[in-house]
Write a protein that holds these residues in place. Sequence first.
Motif, PDB file in Angstrom:
ATOM      1  N   GLU A   1      54.512  35.396  39.216  1.00  0.00           N
ATOM      2  CA  GLU A   1      54.297  36.697  38.581  1.00  0.00           C
ATOM      3  C   GLU A   1      53.118  36.648  37.609  1.00  0.00           C
ATOM      4  N   ALA A   2      53.056  35.609  36.780  1.00  0.00           N
ATOM      5  CA  ALA A   2      51.963  35.486  35.810  1.00  0.00           C
ATOM      6  C   ALA A   2      50.616  35.359  36.513  1.00  0.00           C
ATOM      7  N   THR A   3      50.578  34.608  37.608  1.00  0.00           N
ATOM      8  CA  THR A   3      49.330  34.410  38.341  1.00  0.00           C
ATOM      9  C   THR A   3      48.904  35.704  39.033  1.00  0.00           C
ATOM     10  N   GLU A   4      49.854  36.431  39.601  1.00  0.00           N
ATOM     11  CA  GLU A   4      49.535  37.724  40.217  1.00  0.00           C
ATOM     12  C   GLU A   4      48.944  38.688  39.193  1.00  0.00           C
ATOM     13  N   LEU A   5      49.537  38.760  38.017  1.00  0.00           N
ATOM     14  CA  LEU A   5      49.015  39.633  36.964  1.00  0.00           C
ATOM     15  C   LEU A   5      47.624  39.200  36.525  1.00  0.00           C
ATOM     16  N   TYR A   6      47.407  37.895  36.407  1.00  0.00           N
ATOM     17  CA  TYR A   6      46.092  37.383  36.042  1.00  0.00           C
ATOM     18  C   TYR A   6      45.048  37.785  37.091  1.00  0.00           C
ATOM     19  N   LEU A   7      45.396  37.620  38.374  1.00  0.00           N
ATOM     20  CA  LEU A   7      44.446  37.908  39.449  1.00  0.00           C
ATOM     21  C   LEU A   7      44.106  39.387  39.575  1.00  0.00           C
ATOM     22  N   GLU A   8      45.005  40.261  39.099  1.00  0.00           N
ATOM     23  CA  GLU A   8      44.688  41.693  39.085  1.00  0.00           C
ATOM     24  C   GLU A   8      43.491  41.971  38.181  1.00  0.00           C
ATOM     25  N   GLU A   9      43.386  41.233  37.102  1.00  0.00           N
ATOM     26  CA  GLU A   9      42.296  41.426  36.137  1.00  0.00           C
ATOM     27  C   GLU A   9      41.098  40.531  36.417  1.00  0.00           C
ATOM     28  N   PHE A  10      41.354  39.328  36.921  1.00  0.00           N
ATOM     29  CA  PHE A  10      40.301  38.329  37.118  1.00  0.00           C
ATOM     30  C   PHE A  10      40.406  37.712  38.512  1.00  0.00           C
ATOM     31  N   PRO A  11      39.936  38.414  39.535  1.00  0.00           N
ATOM     32  CA  PRO A  11      40.019  37.863  40.894  1.00  0.00           C
ATOM     33  C   PRO A  11      39.240  36.548  41.005  1.00  0.00           C
ATOM     34  N   VAL A  12      39.755  35.638  41.807  1.00  0.00           N
ATOM     35  CA  VAL A  12      39.080  34.360  42.034  1.00  0.00           C
ATOM     36  C   VAL A  12      38.887  34.155  43.530  1.00  0.00           C
ATOM     37  N   ALA A  13      37.834  33.436  43.870  1.00  0.00           N
ATOM     38  CA  ALA A  13      37.588  33.086  45.268  1.00  0.00           C
ATOM     39  C   ALA A  13      38.330  31.793  45.579  1.00  0.00           C
ATOM     40  N   SER A  14      38.706  31.636  46.804  1.00  0.00           N
ATOM     41  CA  SER A  14      39.359  30.407  47.237  1.00  0.00           C
ATOM     42  C   SER A  14      38.292  29.367  47.541  1.00  0.00           C
ATOM     43  N   TYR A  15      38.459  28.172  47.030  1.00  0.00           N
ATOM     44  CA  TYR A  15      37.524  27.087  47.257  1.00  0.00           C
ATOM     45  C   TYR A  15      38.136  25.995  48.119  1.00  0.00           C
ATOM     46  N   GLY A  16      39.147  26.305  48.868  1.00  0.00           N
ATOM     47  CA  GLY A  16      39.822  25.310  49.688  1.00  0.00           C
ATOM     48  C   GLY A  16      41.046  24.762  48.985  1.00  0.00           C
ATOM     49  N   LYS A  17      41.729  23.871  49.648  1.00  0.00           N
ATOM     50  CA  LYS A  17      42.954  23.296  49.093  1.00  0.00           C
ATOM     51  C   LYS A  17      42.607  22.237  48.050  1.00  0.00           C
ATOM     52  N   PRO A  18      43.308  22.240  46.929  1.00  0.00           N
ATOM     53  CA  PRO A  18      43.042  21.222  45.905  1.00  0.00           C
ATOM     54  C   PRO A  18      43.598  19.861  46.331  1.00  0.00           C
TER      55      PRO A  18
END
Length: 69
Positions: free
Chosen positions: A40-57
């Motif tokens: 939930e926290a990550t979803e809310l963060y991504l609504e404001e600050f979208p990030v690109a996927s850089y592959g699997k960590p």
Amino acid sequence: MQFTAVLIPAQEGGFVALNPETGTSTQGESIEEALANLQEATELYLEEFPVASYGKPLLTTFEIPVRAA
């Protein structure tokens, strides 16, 4: 998108959950609760600050020797 969850047992009980890709963190009394709160926290963060996927960590561990006092 797939993200990483790092769960650390908390001293006071329960778990601290951290997502290193976004820096979001939260806690929960159980692993399931901590993960749900982190999602939930990550979803809310991504609504404001979208990030690109850089592959699997790559996740690994390392040890530091304990020295006798």
